[in-house]
Design an enzyme around this catalytic site. Structure first.
Site, short mmCIF file in Angstrom:
data_model
loop_
_atom_site.label_atom_id
_atom_site.label_comp_id
_atom_site.label_asym_id
_atom_site.label_seq_id
_atom_site.Cartn_x
_atom_site.Cartn_y
_atom_site.Cartn_z
N ASP A 119 0.90 -1.15 0.00
CA ASP A 119 0.00 0.00 0.00
C ASP A 119 0.93 1.19 0.00
OD1 ASP A 119 -2.76 0.74 -0.17
OD2 ASP A 119 -2.50 1.75 1.72
N SER A 120 0.72 2.04 -0.96
CA SER A 120 1.64 3.16 -1.10
C SER A 120 0.86 4.38 -1.51
CB SER A 120 2.73 2.83 -2.12
OG SER A 120 2.15 2.32 -3.29
N ASP A 171 3.99 10.24 -10.66
CA ASP A 171 5.39 10.39 -11.10
C ASP A 171 5.65 11.66 -11.93
OD1 ASP A 171 6.23 8.14 -9.75
OD2 ASP A 171 6.23 6.83 -11.50
N ARG A 188 9.20 2.23 -3.26
CA ARG A 188 8.90 0.81 -3.46
C ARG A 188 10.19 0.01 -3.58
NH1 ARG A 188 5.39 1.60 -7.08
NH2 ARG A 188 3.71 1.79 -5.58
#
Length: 199
Positions: free
Chosen positions: A70-71, A158, A184
Protein backbone atom coordinates in the site's frame (compact mmCIF):
# COMPACT_ATOMS: atom_id res chain seq x y z
CA UNK A 1 12.39 -24.83 -7.14
CA UNK A 2 10.84 -21.51 -8.06
CA UNK A 3 8.60 -20.13 -5.33
CA UNK A 4 5.27 -18.81 -6.58
CA UNK A 5 3.95 -15.73 -4.83
CA UNK A 6 0.74 -13.92 -5.61
CA UNK A 7 1.00 -10.15 -5.88
CA UNK A 8 -2.09 -8.48 -4.45
CA UNK A 9 -2.57 -5.94 -7.23
CA UNK A 10 -3.62 -5.67 -10.83
CA UNK A 11 -1.69 -2.40 -11.28
CA UNK A 12 0.62 -3.15 -14.24
CA UNK A 13 3.18 -0.56 -13.12
CA UNK A 14 3.50 -2.16 -9.69
CA UNK A 15 3.62 -5.68 -11.16
CA UNK A 16 6.46 -4.64 -13.48
CA UNK A 17 8.45 -2.85 -10.74
CA UNK A 18 8.08 -5.67 -8.22
CA UNK A 19 8.82 -8.34 -10.84
CA UNK A 20 12.03 -6.53 -11.85
CA UNK A 21 13.16 -6.17 -8.27
CA UNK A 22 12.39 -9.77 -7.30
CA UNK A 23 13.94 -11.32 -10.42
CA UNK A 24 17.21 -11.88 -8.48
CA UNK A 25 15.46 -14.37 -6.19
CA UNK A 26 14.02 -17.60 -7.53
CA UNK A 27 10.48 -16.24 -7.24
CA UNK A 28 7.68 -16.13 -9.77
CA UNK A 29 5.35 -13.21 -9.15
CA UNK A 30 1.79 -13.78 -10.34
CA UNK A 31 -0.65 -10.84 -10.27
CA UNK A 32 -3.88 -11.66 -8.45
CA UNK A 33 -6.19 -11.01 -11.45
CA UNK A 34 -4.74 -14.17 -13.04
CA UNK A 35 -6.46 -16.13 -10.25
CA UNK A 36 -9.67 -14.11 -10.42
CA UNK A 37 -9.06 -12.76 -6.91
CA UNK A 38 -11.63 -10.08 -6.06
CA UNK A 39 -10.25 -6.71 -4.96
CA UNK A 40 -10.07 -6.39 -1.17
CA UNK A 41 -11.98 -3.51 0.36
CA UNK A 42 -9.32 -1.16 1.74
CA UNK A 43 -10.95 -0.33 5.04
CA UNK A 44 -7.72 0.34 6.94
CA UNK A 45 -6.77 3.81 8.15
CA UNK A 46 -3.05 3.36 7.52
CA UNK A 47 -0.84 2.04 4.72
CA UNK A 48 0.17 -0.97 6.81
CA UNK A 49 -3.43 -1.94 7.65
CA UNK A 50 -4.45 -1.79 3.99
CA UNK A 51 -1.39 -3.78 2.86
CA UNK A 52 -2.22 -6.54 5.39
CA UNK A 53 -5.89 -6.60 4.27
CA UNK A 54 -4.80 -6.98 0.62
CA UNK A 55 -2.16 -9.65 1.31
CA UNK A 56 -4.54 -11.68 3.48
CA UNK A 57 -7.27 -11.50 0.81
CA UNK A 58 -4.90 -12.68 -1.96
CA UNK A 59 -3.48 -15.51 0.16
CA UNK A 60 -6.97 -16.64 1.21
CA UNK A 61 -8.22 -16.84 -2.38
CA UNK A 62 -5.15 -18.53 -3.89
CA UNK A 63 -3.61 -20.63 -1.12
CA UNK A 64 -0.25 -19.07 -2.05
CA UNK A 65 2.04 -16.75 -0.10
CA UNK A 66 1.19 -13.15 -0.93
CA UNK A 67 2.92 -9.80 -1.22
CA UNK A 68 0.88 -6.63 -1.03
CA UNK A 69 1.91 -3.04 -1.03
CA UNK A 70 0.00 0.00 0.00
CA UNK A 71 1.64 3.16 -1.10
CA UNK A 72 0.81 6.74 -1.72
CA UNK A 73 1.82 10.35 -1.73
CA UNK A 74 1.98 12.52 1.39
CA UNK A 75 1.98 16.28 0.80
CA UNK A 76 3.06 18.27 3.86
CA UNK A 77 0.91 21.30 3.00
CA UNK A 78 -2.14 18.97 2.89
CA UNK A 79 -1.24 17.43 6.29
CA UNK A 80 -0.22 14.14 4.68
CA UNK A 81 -3.05 13.94 2.13
CA UNK A 82 -3.80 12.29 -0.23
CA UNK A 83 -2.03 9.50 1.74
CA UNK A 84 -3.96 6.22 1.74
CA UNK A 85 -6.48 7.82 -0.63
CA UNK A 86 -3.84 8.63 -3.29
CA UNK A 87 -5.38 6.40 -5.98
CA UNK A 88 -8.85 7.86 -5.41
CA UNK A 89 -7.94 11.45 -4.48
CA UNK A 90 -10.25 12.86 -7.17
CA UNK A 91 -13.02 10.34 -6.45
CA UNK A 92 -13.64 6.55 -6.46
CA UNK A 93 -13.55 6.28 -10.28
CA UNK A 94 -10.67 8.74 -10.73
CA UNK A 95 -7.88 8.09 -13.23
CA UNK A 96 -4.24 8.89 -12.44
CA UNK A 97 -4.60 11.96 -14.62
CA UNK A 98 -7.67 13.14 -12.64
CA UNK A 99 -5.73 12.74 -9.38
CA UNK A 100 -2.76 14.72 -10.72
CA UNK A 101 -5.10 17.47 -12.00
CA UNK A 102 -6.74 17.75 -8.58
CA UNK A 103 -3.38 17.88 -6.80
CA UNK A 104 -2.04 20.60 -9.12
CA UNK A 105 -5.26 22.61 -8.68
CA UNK A 106 -5.15 22.21 -4.89
CA UNK A 107 -1.55 23.45 -4.72
CA UNK A 108 -1.98 26.18 -7.37
CA UNK A 109 0.26 29.23 -6.73
CA UNK A 110 1.90 27.56 -3.71
CA UNK A 111 5.65 28.38 -3.64
CA UNK A 112 8.21 25.58 -4.09
CA UNK A 113 9.31 25.74 -0.44
CA UNK A 114 5.80 24.71 0.66
CA UNK A 115 5.38 21.90 -1.90
CA UNK A 116 7.41 19.28 0.01
CA UNK A 117 6.10 15.73 -0.27
CA UNK A 118 7.12 12.11 -0.12
CA UNK A 119 6.05 8.78 -1.49
CA UNK A 120 5.49 6.10 1.15
CA UNK A 121 5.41 2.36 0.54
CA UNK A 122 4.45 -0.35 3.00
CA UNK A 123 5.11 -3.88 1.76
CA UNK A 124 3.72 -6.93 3.49
CA UNK A 125 4.62 -10.58 2.87
CA UNK A 126 2.33 -13.27 4.32
CA UNK A 127 3.09 -17.00 4.12
CA UNK A 128 -0.67 -17.73 4.29
CA UNK A 129 -3.87 -15.87 5.15
CA UNK A 130 -3.59 -16.68 8.87
CA UNK A 131 0.11 -15.72 9.14
CA UNK A 132 0.37 -14.07 12.60
CA UNK A 133 3.79 -12.53 11.88
CA UNK A 134 3.78 -11.00 8.40
CA UNK A 135 7.00 -9.41 7.20
CA UNK A 136 6.46 -5.64 7.02
CA UNK A 137 8.90 -3.28 5.31
CA UNK A 138 8.69 0.45 4.65
CA UNK A 139 10.37 2.83 2.24
CA UNK A 140 9.92 6.58 1.79
CA UNK A 141 11.14 8.91 -0.97
CA UNK A 142 11.42 12.66 -0.35
CA UNK A 143 10.73 15.27 -3.01
CA UNK A 144 8.31 18.05 -3.86
CA UNK A 145 5.36 18.65 -6.14
CA UNK A 146 6.05 20.36 -9.46
CA UNK A 147 3.77 23.05 -10.93
CA UNK A 148 3.13 20.99 -14.08
CA UNK A 149 3.71 17.52 -15.47
CA UNK A 150 7.17 16.50 -16.75
CA UNK A 151 8.22 13.26 -18.43
CA UNK A 152 6.41 10.28 -19.92
CA UNK A 153 7.59 7.39 -17.71
CA UNK A 154 6.32 5.87 -14.50
CA UNK A 155 2.70 6.01 -13.41
CA UNK A 156 0.45 7.74 -10.89
CA UNK A 157 1.94 10.97 -9.53
CA UNK A 158 5.39 10.39 -11.10
CA UNK A 159 5.03 13.27 -13.64
CA UNK A 160 4.63 15.85 -10.84
CA UNK A 161 7.01 14.39 -8.23
CA UNK A 162 10.30 16.29 -8.33
CA UNK A 163 13.41 14.30 -7.37
CA UNK A 164 15.96 16.78 -5.93
CA UNK A 165 18.92 14.39 -6.20
CA UNK A 166 18.44 14.08 -9.97
CA UNK A 167 16.84 17.48 -10.72
CA UNK A 168 13.95 15.95 -12.66
CA UNK A 169 10.50 14.44 -12.27
CA UNK A 170 10.18 10.79 -11.26
CA UNK A 171 8.56 10.23 -14.68
CA UNK A 172 11.84 11.32 -16.35
CA UNK A 173 13.95 8.66 -14.62
CA UNK A 174 14.92 5.43 -16.37
CA UNK A 175 13.11 2.45 -14.77
CA UNK A 176 16.32 1.10 -13.21
CA UNK A 177 17.11 4.55 -11.73
CA UNK A 178 13.63 4.78 -10.30
CA UNK A 179 13.90 1.30 -8.76
CA UNK A 180 17.14 2.34 -7.03
CA UNK A 181 15.63 5.51 -5.56
CA UNK A 182 11.95 4.87 -5.08
CA UNK A 183 9.97 4.16 -1.95
CA UNK A 184 8.90 0.81 -3.46
CA UNK A 185 12.48 -0.08 -4.39
CA UNK A 186 13.66 0.70 -0.86
CA UNK A 187 10.88 -1.30 0.77
CA UNK A 188 11.36 -4.23 -1.58
CA UNK A 189 15.12 -4.44 -1.00
CA UNK A 190 14.38 -4.62 2.74
CA UNK A 191 11.74 -7.29 2.08
CA UNK A 192 14.13 -9.36 -0.06
CA UNK A 193 16.72 -9.26 2.74
CA UNK A 194 14.09 -10.21 5.33
CA UNK A 195 12.85 -13.09 3.15
CA UNK A 196 16.41 -14.39 2.73
CA UNK A 197 17.00 -14.44 6.49
CA UNK A 198 13.59 -15.91 7.34
CA UNK A 199 14.06 -18.95 5.03
Amino acid sequence: MTQRIVLATGNKGKVRELGDLLSALDIEIIPQPEFGVPEAEETGLTFVENAIIKARNAAAHTGLPAIADDSGLEVDFLKGAPGIYSSRFAGPEATSSDNVDKLLATLKDLPDAERTARFQCLLVFMEHDKDPTPLICQGSWEGRILHQRQGEGGFGYDPVFYVPTHDCASAELAPEQKNQLSHRGQALRKLVEAMKTSN
